[in-house]
Design a protein around this motif. Structure first.
Motif, PDB file in Angstrom:
ATOM      1  N   THR A 142     -34.642  40.428 -64.734  1.00  0.00           N
ATOM      2  CA  THR A 142     -34.170  39.076 -64.421  1.00  0.00           C
ATOM      3  C   THR A 142     -32.676  38.984 -64.677  1.00  0.00           C
ATOM      4  O   THR A 142     -32.081  39.858 -65.304  1.00  0.00           O
ATOM      5  CB  THR A 142     -34.880  38.047 -65.313  1.00  0.00           C
ATOM      6  N   SER A 143     -32.077  37.900 -64.206  1.00  0.00           N
ATOM      7  CA  SER A 143     -30.650  37.679 -64.465  1.00  0.00           C
ATOM      8  C   SER A 143     -30.389  37.604 -65.969  1.00  0.00           C
ATOM      9  O   SER A 143     -29.396  38.147 -66.460  1.00  0.00           O
ATOM     10  CB  SER A 143     -30.174  36.397 -63.775  1.00  0.00           C
ATOM     11  N   GLU A 144     -31.297  36.958 -66.715  1.00  0.00           N
ATOM     12  CA  GLU A 144     -31.113  36.857 -68.166  1.00  0.00           C
ATOM     13  C   GLU A 144     -31.243  38.225 -68.831  1.00  0.00           C
ATOM     14  O   GLU A 144     -30.501  38.554 -69.742  1.00  0.00           O
ATOM     15  CB  GLU A 144     -32.131  35.872 -68.761  1.00  0.00           C
TER      16      GLU A 144
ATOM     17  N   ARG B 292     -28.035  40.070 -68.200  1.00  0.00           N
ATOM     18  CA  ARG B 292     -26.988  39.551 -69.095  1.00  0.00           C
ATOM     19  C   ARG B 292     -27.162  40.120 -70.498  1.00  0.00           C
ATOM     20  O   ARG B 292     -26.204  40.585 -71.115  1.00  0.00           O
ATOM     21  CB  ARG B 292     -27.039  38.032 -69.149  1.00  0.00           C
ATOM     22  N   GLU B 293     -28.382  40.107 -70.982  1.00  0.00           N
ATOM     23  CA  GLU B 293     -28.641  40.577 -72.341  1.00  0.00           C
ATOM     24  C   GLU B 293     -28.289  42.052 -72.505  1.00  0.00           C
ATOM     25  O   GLU B 293     -27.651  42.442 -73.481  1.00  0.00           O
ATOM     26  CB  GLU B 293     -30.114  40.342 -72.673  1.00  0.00           C
TER      27      GLU B 293
ATOM     28  N   SER C 260     -24.434  42.521 -72.275  1.00  0.00           N
ATOM     29  CA  SER C 260     -23.637  41.814 -73.278  1.00  0.00           C
ATOM     30  C   SER C 260     -23.441  42.633 -74.550  1.00  0.00           C
ATOM     31  O   SER C 260     -22.617  42.281 -75.392  1.00  0.00           O
ATOM     32  CB  SER C 260     -24.281  40.466 -73.610  1.00  0.00           C
TER      33      SER C 260
ATOM     34  N   HIS D  40     -20.890  36.030 -66.408  1.00  0.00           N
ATOM     35  CA  HIS D  40     -21.903  35.709 -65.408  1.00  0.00           C
ATOM     36  C   HIS D  40     -22.732  36.961 -65.124  1.00  0.00           C
ATOM     37  O   HIS D  40     -22.176  38.055 -65.030  1.00  0.00           O
ATOM     38  CB  HIS D  40     -21.211  35.227 -64.123  1.00  0.00           C
TER      39      HIS D  40
ATOM     40  N   ARG E  93     -26.173  38.099 -62.549  1.00  0.00           N
ATOM     41  CA  ARG E  93     -27.123  37.616 -61.539  1.00  0.00           C
ATOM     42  C   ARG E  93     -27.801  38.790 -60.849  1.00  0.00           C
ATOM     43  O   ARG E  93     -27.144  39.705 -60.368  1.00  0.00           O
ATOM     44  CB  ARG E  93     -26.387  36.775 -60.494  1.00  0.00           C
TER      45      ARG E  93
END
Length: 94
Positions: free
Chosen positions: A10-12, A15-16, A19, A26, A28
């Motif tokens: 997923t996008s999340e 990101r995780e 990061s 951002h 996506r």
């Protein structure tokens, strides 16, 4: 930036994962407009170029959701070729 993503990513999740290497502004996962399913790639934007370089170095060739991903700088899409003009133009002028 990420290619070869699992359909479960997923996008999340993207990101995780990224990061860990810098400040993600951002993230996506690109999905099909009709089906809503992942197309297997996504984009991550970092706050700085240095963070982006660390993210690429840190994630390229690593596993994410069971798949090996390829992290690289995004390249701009090439523009479409100009239309063929074999004859008079629609305005009537050559």
């Amino acid at each position: 930036m990420g290619n070869g993503l699992s359909k479960r990513t997923t996008s999340e999740g993207l990101r995780e994962a990224f990061s860990k290497f810098g400040q993600v502004v951002h993230a996506r996962v690109v999905t099909d407009r009709v089906s809503g399913y992942s197309k297997g790639f996504g984009f991550v934007r970092y706050a700085t170029l240095e963070d982006a370089a660390e993210g690429i170095k840190g994630m390229d060739g690593k596993f994410l959701d069971g798949w090996v991903i390829f992290a690289e700088y995004a390249r701009p899409r090439s523009p479409p070729p100009p239309p063929q003009t074999n004859g008079p133009s629609p305005s009537g002028f050559p």
